[in-house]
Design a protein around this motif. Sequence first.
Motif, mmCIF file in Angstrom:
data_model
loop_
_atom_site.group_PDB
_atom_site.id
_atom_site.type_symbol
_atom_site.label_atom_id
_atom_site.label_comp_id
_atom_site.label_asym_id
_atom_site.label_seq_id
_atom_site.Cartn_x
_atom_site.Cartn_y
_atom_site.Cartn_z
ATOM 1 N N GLU A 64 53.057 38.573 38.929
ATOM 2 C CA GLU A 64 52.542 39.554 37.971
ATOM 3 C C GLU A 64 53.658 40.376 37.329
ATOM 4 O OE1 GLU A 64 49.832 41.726 40.388
ATOM 5 O OE2 GLU A 64 48.131 40.385 39.969
ATOM 6 N N ARG A 65 54.837 40.395 37.932
ATOM 7 C CA ARG A 65 55.945 41.184 37.400
ATOM 8 C C ARG A 65 56.706 40.469 36.292
ATOM 9 N NH1 ARG A 65 58.257 43.140 43.332
ATOM 10 N NH2 ARG A 65 56.365 44.220 43.984
ATOM 11 N N PHE A 66 56.396 39.200 36.063
ATOM 12 C CA PHE A 66 57.121 38.458 35.038
ATOM 13 C C PHE A 66 56.529 38.735 33.657
ATOM 14 C CE2 PHE A 66 59.267 36.503 38.397
ATOM 15 C CZ PHE A 66 60.285 35.688 37.908
ATOM 16 N N PRO A 67 57.375 38.886 32.634
ATOM 17 C CA PRO A 67 56.885 39.114 31.269
ATOM 18 C C PRO A 67 55.943 38.005 30.819
ATOM 19 C CG PRO A 67 59.256 39.493 31.390
ATOM 20 C CD PRO A 67 58.856 38.883 32.712
ATOM 21 N N GLY A 68 54.897 38.394 30.108
ATOM 22 C CA GLY A 68 53.945 37.428 29.576
ATOM 23 C C GLY A 68 52.833 37.055 30.520
ATOM 24 N N HIS A 69 52.870 37.544 31.764
ATOM 25 C CA HIS A 69 51.831 37.215 32.736
ATOM 26 C C HIS A 69 50.514 37.841 32.300
ATOM 27 C CE1 HIS A 69 49.575 37.337 36.558
ATOM 28 N NE2 HIS A 69 50.307 36.290 36.890
ATOM 29 N N ARG A 70 49.445 37.060 32.320
ATOM 30 C CA ARG A 70 48.143 37.536 31.847
ATOM 31 C C ARG A 70 47.051 37.419 32.902
ATOM 32 N NH1 ARG A 70 50.892 39.691 28.972
ATOM 33 N NH2 ARG A 70 51.037 39.666 26.687
ATOM 34 N N GLY A 71 47.424 37.216 34.148
ATOM 35 C CA GLY A 71 46.416 37.209 35.206
ATOM 36 C C GLY A 71 46.460 35.944 36.047
ATOM 37 N N VAL A 72 45.897 36.062 37.242
ATOM 38 C CA VAL A 72 45.847 34.936 38.176
ATOM 39 C C VAL A 72 44.466 34.898 38.810
ATOM 40 C CG1 VAL A 72 46.787 36.361 40.042
ATOM 41 C CG2 VAL A 72 46.940 33.873 40.187
ATOM 42 N N HIS A 73 43.989 33.689 39.052
ATOM 43 C CA HIS A 73 42.677 33.517 39.685
ATOM 44 C C HIS A 73 42.808 32.448 40.768
ATOM 45 C CE1 HIS A 73 38.400 33.442 40.274
ATOM 46 N NE2 HIS A 73 38.312 32.179 39.912
ATOM 47 N N VAL A 74 42.332 32.772 41.951
ATOM 48 C CA VAL A 74 42.411 31.848 43.083
ATOM 49 C C VAL A 74 41.009 31.327 43.396
ATOM 50 C CG1 VAL A 74 43.042 31.557 45.505
ATOM 51 C CG2 VAL A 74 44.397 33.079 44.039
ATOM 52 N N ILE A 75 40.856 30.007 43.351
ATOM 53 C CA ILE A 75 39.585 29.368 43.719
ATOM 54 C C ILE A 75 39.763 28.813 45.121
ATOM 55 C CG2 ILE A 75 37.875 27.610 43.125
ATOM 56 C CD1 ILE A 75 38.915 27.729 40.256
ATOM 57 N N ARG A 76 39.082 29.426 46.075
ATOM 58 C CA ARG A 76 39.260 29.033 47.472
ATOM 59 C C ARG A 76 38.427 27.797 47.791
ATOM 60 N NH1 ARG A 76 40.716 34.230 47.192
ATOM 61 N NH2 ARG A 76 42.457 34.844 48.569
ATOM 62 N N PRO A 77 38.748 27.120 48.877
ATOM 63 C CA PRO A 77 38.118 25.826 49.183
ATOM 64 C C PRO A 77 36.608 25.933 49.392
ATOM 65 C CG PRO A 77 40.063 26.187 50.538
ATOM 66 C CD PRO A 77 39.773 27.486 49.865
ATOM 67 N N ALA A 78 35.921 24.875 48.999
ATOM 68 C CA ALA A 78 34.505 24.745 49.324
ATOM 69 C C ALA A 78 34.388 24.396 50.809
ATOM 70 C CB ALA A 78 33.884 23.648 48.467
ATOM 71 N N PRO A 79 33.222 24.604 51.398
ATOM 72 C CA PRO A 79 33.046 24.259 52.816
ATOM 73 C C PRO A 79 33.448 22.817 53.094
ATOM 74 C CG PRO A 79 31.164 25.502 52.024
ATOM 75 C CD PRO A 79 32.012 25.216 50.817
ATOM 76 N N GLY A 80 34.245 22.623 54.131
ATOM 77 C CA GLY A 80 34.707 21.294 54.490
ATOM 78 C C GLY A 80 35.961 20.843 53.778
ATOM 79 N N SER A 81 36.506 21.702 52.915
ATOM 80 C CA SER A 81 37.702 21.349 52.167
ATOM 81 C C SER A 81 38.797 22.376 52.438
ATOM 82 C CB SER A 81 37.407 21.303 50.663
ATOM 83 O OG SER A 81 38.600 21.147 49.910
ATOM 84 N N LEU A 83 41.310 22.622 49.854
ATOM 85 C CA LEU A 83 41.975 22.582 48.555
ATOM 86 C C LEU A 83 41.869 23.947 47.876
ATOM 87 C CD1 LEU A 83 43.325 21.238 46.121
ATOM 88 C CD2 LEU A 83 41.045 20.464 45.404
ATOM 89 N N TYR A 84 43.000 24.566 47.637
ATOM 90 C CA TYR A 84 43.080 25.803 46.869
ATOM 91 C C TYR A 84 43.499 25.472 45.443
ATOM 92 C CZ TYR A 84 42.841 28.930 50.961
ATOM 93 O OH TYR A 84 42.441 29.617 52.082
ATOM 94 N N THR A 85 42.816 26.067 44.474
ATOM 95 C CA THR A 85 43.196 25.922 43.079
ATOM 96 C C THR A 85 43.558 27.299 42.543
ATOM 97 O OG1 THR A 85 41.700 24.040 42.760
ATOM 98 C CG2 THR A 85 42.492 25.161 40.783
ATOM 99 N N VAL A 86 44.779 27.418 42.036
ATOM 100 C CA VAL A 86 45.287 28.687 41.527
ATOM 101 C C VAL A 86 45.569 28.523 40.037
ATOM 102 C CG1 VAL A 86 47.060 30.465 41.742
ATOM 103 C CG2 VAL A 86 46.339 29.162 43.771
ATOM 104 N N THR A 87 45.021 29.407 39.221
ATOM 105 C CA THR A 87 45.289 29.371 37.785
ATOM 106 C C THR A 87 46.066 30.625 37.404
ATOM 107 O OG1 THR A 87 43.170 30.440 37.214
ATOM 108 C CG2 THR A 87 43.211 28.043 37.314
ATOM 109 N N LEU A 88 47.167 30.432 36.691
ATOM 110 C CA LEU A 88 47.975 31.529 36.183
ATOM 111 C C LEU A 88 48.005 31.450 34.668
ATOM 112 C CD1 LEU A 88 49.704 30.293 38.885
ATOM 113 C CD2 LEU A 88 50.912 32.423 38.455
ATOM 114 N N ARG A 89 47.822 32.588 34.034
ATOM 115 C CA ARG A 89 47.802 32.624 32.577
ATOM 116 C C ARG A 89 49.031 33.379 32.052
ATOM 117 N NH1 ARG A 89 42.865 33.835 34.370
ATOM 118 N NH2 ARG A 89 43.101 36.070 33.945
ATOM 119 N N PHE A 90 49.633 32.803 31.012
ATOM 120 C CA PHE A 90 50.776 33.421 30.346
ATOM 121 C C PHE A 90 50.541 33.419 28.847
ATOM 122 C CE2 PHE A 90 52.517 32.148 34.405
ATOM 123 C CZ PHE A 90 53.417 33.164 34.723
#
Length: 211
Positions: A64-81, A83-90
């Motif tokens: 978040e400290r880097f210029p142009g950062h516009r947010g982050v969203h973490v999608i945590r694993p579904a039951p039995g998985s 897999l983490y999916t992380v989206t970063l916007r710039f």
Amino acid sequence: MHPDAPTPSVDQRDPSLRSASLGDLSARSLPRLESVTAVIRHHVRAQSVAAYEQWLQRIVPIAERFPGHRGVHVIRPAPGSTLYTVTLRFDSLPHAEDWFQSAARQTLLSEVMPLLSRDEQRQTVTGLEFWFHPEPGQKPAKRYKQLLLTLSVIFPLTMVVPLPVHWLALRWPWLGNSFLEHLLIAAIIVGLMTYVLMPRVTRLAAQWLYE
């Protein structure tokens, strides 16, 4: 540089706007919103989930400290998985690359690799592509389907959203500025498209999109 040290920010304000005329403001192009999104997938070892969560708490504030950062969203694993999916916007591809090529991220990435069962998967998408990002193994949505689905959502918004904004502009004189009114309408439409409507619409239409 120590990975926890803050990166100097870039002041993107334009002081000349304070004295700009209505004509000058109306001629300016609208700010680009959320132009680049990086999608990161981490397959976490089952026994390392707690350690990975602690790692996320460290890396997110640094990004978040880097210029142009516009947010982050973490999608945590579904039951039995695991897999983490992380989206970063710039706001631009160069700003996104500044983060991904930084020494701080390389240090943090080396720390998380032992917690993963396979290598990190990362894809950078721009514009509307993020809304039509298929799961691994799926073929991309055809362009005409992307166009039709986006149009079916954005057209009603362009008809409905200006009405309450115009109503507010009649009551709040400061919003009567044509530039501000159009900027607010655009921001509301982009926000609804990105965070509310398109994630749900693409999920409901997934079978048609990716067939």
